[in-house]
Design a protein around this motif. Structure first.
Motif, mmCIF file in Angstrom:
data_model
loop_
_atom_site.group_PDB
_atom_site.id
_atom_site.type_symbol
_atom_site.label_atom_id
_atom_site.label_comp_id
_atom_site.label_asym_id
_atom_site.label_seq_id
_atom_site.Cartn_x
_atom_site.Cartn_y
_atom_site.Cartn_z
ATOM 1 N N ARG A 278 -8.591 3.344 -5.760
ATOM 2 C CA ARG A 278 -7.755 2.793 -6.966
ATOM 3 C C ARG A 278 -6.387 2.162 -6.554
ATOM 4 N NH1 ARG A 278 -8.014 7.133 -9.752
ATOM 5 N NH2 ARG A 278 -10.016 6.538 -10.713
ATOM 6 N N ARG A 279 -5.686 3.123 -5.744
ATOM 7 C CA ARG A 279 -4.418 2.671 -5.351
ATOM 8 C C ARG A 279 -4.379 1.381 -4.395
ATOM 9 N NH1 ARG A 279 -0.658 7.803 -5.039
ATOM 10 N NH2 ARG A 279 -1.682 8.902 -6.538
ATOM 11 N N ASP B 195 -1.053 8.470 0.826
ATOM 12 C CA ASP B 195 -0.863 9.953 0.265
ATOM 13 C C ASP B 195 -1.910 10.907 0.643
ATOM 14 O OD1 ASP B 195 -0.491 12.336 -0.959
ATOM 15 O OD2 ASP B 195 0.357 11.546 -2.911
ATOM 16 N N SER C 253 -0.567 -5.667 -7.722
ATOM 17 C CA SER C 253 0.697 -5.521 -7.666
ATOM 18 C C SER C 253 1.194 -6.720 -6.671
ATOM 19 C CB SER C 253 1.463 -4.373 -7.213
ATOM 20 O OG SER C 253 0.965 -3.348 -8.249
ATOM 21 N N ASP D 279 -9.029 7.852 -5.994
ATOM 22 C CA ASP D 279 -7.778 7.543 -6.266
ATOM 23 C C ASP D 279 -7.205 6.606 -5.128
ATOM 24 O OD1 ASP D 279 -6.339 9.192 -8.539
ATOM 25 O OD2 ASP D 279 -7.647 10.932 -7.572
ATOM 26 N N GLU D 280 -7.752 6.893 -4.067
ATOM 27 C CA GLU D 280 -7.498 6.159 -2.725
ATOM 28 C C GLU D 280 -7.847 4.684 -2.757
ATOM 29 O OE1 GLU D 280 -8.184 5.772 2.282
ATOM 30 O OE2 GLU D 280 -9.238 7.376 1.234
ATOM 31 N N ALA E 97 2.194 1.638 -3.396
ATOM 32 C CA ALA E 97 1.018 2.141 -4.297
ATOM 33 C C ALA E 97 0.820 3.523 -4.173
ATOM 34 C CB ALA E 97 -0.122 1.207 -4.264
ATOM 35 N N GLY E 98 1.144 4.178 -2.912
ATOM 36 C CA GLY E 98 1.003 5.432 -2.586
ATOM 37 C C GLY E 98 -0.523 5.585 -2.067
ATOM 38 N N ALA E 99 -1.137 4.691 -1.229
ATOM 39 C CA ALA E 99 -2.273 4.542 -0.811
ATOM 40 C C ALA E 99 -2.342 5.470 0.508
ATOM 41 C CB ALA E 99 -2.724 3.252 -0.532
ATOM 42 N N LEU F 291 0.948 -1.046 -0.072
ATOM 43 C CA LEU F 291 -0.026 0.088 -0.023
ATOM 44 C C LEU F 291 1.026 1.218 -0.047
ATOM 45 C CD1 LEU F 291 -2.676 -1.148 2.573
ATOM 46 C CD2 LEU F 291 -3.113 -0.686 0.269
ATOM 47 N N ASN G 173 -4.932 -1.242 -6.962
ATOM 48 C CA ASN G 173 -3.372 -1.401 -7.375
ATOM 49 C C ASN G 173 -2.418 -2.233 -6.669
ATOM 50 O OD1 ASN G 173 -4.340 -0.245 -9.770
ATOM 51 N ND2 ASN G 173 -3.555 1.992 -9.463
ATOM 52 N N ALA G 174 -2.493 -2.000 -5.505
ATOM 53 C CA ALA G 174 -1.688 -2.453 -4.383
ATOM 54 C C ALA G 174 -2.044 -4.087 -4.486
ATOM 55 C CB ALA G 174 -1.782 -2.137 -3.043
#
Length: 487
Positions: free
Chosen positions: A99-100, A87, A107, A96-97, A83-85, A80, A103-104
């Motif tokens: 989506r990240r 931020d 990945s 965006d949260e 993936a920038g979760a 996380l 993505n995490a």
């Protein structure tokens, strides 16, 4: 060359910056700490659940999979973070949260698959298939609940960032009105600095000054942590650069709104040309595979919903018939995509002669612009009032979606007498199919002004996507259950 600040001045700047940042970081740090605890719990729960389902309490209890289940939370937090979760810019607003987080999850799944193949580790696929997707779903649900709690706190004025707005008066008033209504953004306007030759419009409860000469003093006096510069010709080039340098010394964040109206990030990219950061805007697409997928999703969902809700539709029709004996459905001509007329279906919520009595009530219109709305419309029946409150009268429009005249999500379907009066920019609403729900419904429904409703519809047209449709459909449930702005 400007003089370098003295040691005392540098110390003073650091102290000022520390005091300012602490006001924001207090709640952001606490919120991020809660997210990390949540992520660890989700990872542990998913790992142990997958272990229990896949292996039970057999000889595997002391195997490496149990240790993997225990180590999974650490791996999840690392994924996380990468993936920038965490931020802080995406806390509480936007997709965006989430989506990240997705993505995490993807990945981490890919990394486990690659590592197990590269090291020839015999990893049980059933465990991986259970643990990693469950962990991602658990985390998404947990973060959603955290976000709703944050929104609740912000509705009470907590966990907010104090903002000083710079720009023309009319845009400042518009932004302030929106932020006051939509507190979940977490931005509270505490002062305004008006630039330009126009007379400023004072905003209730907000100090308003002319010019930006004393903006640093305003920021200090209001203890603001953010300055938002709205699009205006007076704040470009070296003037904006100098302001950025000045705010940098105090640790105040600077946000700059481009001159583009209602264009979201996916359509914009920054391309440096000759040392200038040029903002390139892609044209929206209204044909192709994306719209074919949207149309297919609309029709399949509408057909499934009609079959699922058939008993409810029958009960509503029976209630309308018993109430006054009139027809169950109300049919009306509306304007669809590219200005084509179609027949819209709704459950009847007014007396049979409602259209004939409309002219008698024009003086009592509570609507805005071209809209005719009344908060206490005498034409609405007893059953109709309940249907309108929870938008149940809109359900027959699923048939319009199934036919292809409408979409699940889109601009509000306009009446022909409204569409003929549209200005050029308002006609942009007719580029796509009208929808049963839309940004206008999840943002206030009939409580919105005409200009705000048009802006939201145009914004949807400019930034429409399948993900945005899913977000609006998700938010529609909450808006309908609240019943706000329904009349």
């Amino acid at each position: 060359m400007a003089e370098s600040p003295s040691v005392d001045e540098q110390v003073q700047v650091r102290r000022s910056r520390g005091l300012r940042v602490s006001a924001v970081t207090d709640w952001t740090t606490a919120y991020l700490r809660q997210l990390i605890i949540l992520d660890v719990c989700c990872g542990l729960a998913a790992g142990l659940l997958a272990f229990q389902i896949r292996f039970g309490q057999e000889e595997y209890a002391a195997s490496a999979y149990l240790w993997l289940a225990i180590a999974l939370p650490v791996l999840w937090v690392v994924a996380l973070e990468l993936a920038g979760a965490y931020d802080v810019r995406f806390i509480g607003v936007g997709s965006d949260e989430f989506r990240r987080v997705i993505n995490a999850g993807i990945s981490l799944t890919a990394a486990v698959a690659v590592l197990s193949y590269a090291t020839k580790t015999d990893l049980a696929r059933g465990y991986v298939v259970l643990a990693l997707p469950c962990m991602t779903v658990f985390d998404l649900l947990g973060r959603y609940r955290c976000r709703k709690r944050l929104h609740s706190l912000r509705s009470r004025g907590k966990c907010m960032r104090k903002v000083v707005v710079v720009g023309h008066s009319d845009v400042i008033v518009q932004l302030t009105t929106v932020l006051r209504r939509q507190t979940y953004h977490g931005l509270s306007v505490v002062a305004a600095c008006v630039v330009g030759p126009d007379e400023y419009q004072p905003v209730d409860g907000i100090p308003t000054l002319i010019g930006v000469g004393n903006i640093v003093d305003v920021v200090e006096g209001c203890q603001a942590d953010t300055v938002a510069v709205l699009a205006c010709p007076e704040m470009i080039g070296t003037r904006l650069r100098d302001l950025a340098w000045t705010l940098e010394k105090t640790g105040t964040d600077l946000c700059v709104a481009p001159a583009l109206l209602d264009v979201a990030g996916p359509r914009t990219t920054i391309r440096p040309v000759a040392g200038l950061p040029l903002l390139h805007m892609d044209h929206p697409e209204f044909t192709g595979m994306r719209w074919l997928v949207k149309s297919g999703f609309d029709r399949v969902s509408a057909g499934f919903a009609l079959m699922l809700m058939m008993p409810l539709l029958a009960l509503i029709g029976l209630a309308i018939k018993i109430d006054d004996g009139g027809p169950v459905f109300f049919r009306q001509v509306r304007v669809g995509r590219d200005g084509r007329n179609f027949r819209l279906y709704k459950f009847r919520t007014m007396v049979v002669d409602a259209e004939q009595r409309k002219t008698e009530l024009f003086e009592q219109n509570d609507g805005h612009g071209l809209l005719f709305k009344m908060r206490s419309d005498p034409r609405v029946t007893r059953v109709g009032a309940r249907l309108r409150r929870y938008s149940l009268d809109e359900l027959p429009q699923l048939l319009n979606v199934l036919i292809g005249d409408m979409s699940l999500v889109g601009p509000r379907p306009a009446l022909p007498e409204e569409a003929i009066k549209y200005a050029d920019y308002v006609r942009r609403r007719l580029v796509v199919k009208p929808g049963i729900t839309g940004l206008w419904q999840v943002s206030g429904r009939s409580n919105l002004s005409w200009d705000e409703a048009v802006r939201l519809d145009v914004s949807y047209v400019e930034n429409s996507s399948f993900v945005l449709d899913l977000q609006i459909l998700w938010k529609t449930w909450a808006a309908v259950m609240r019943g706000d702005g329904a009349y």
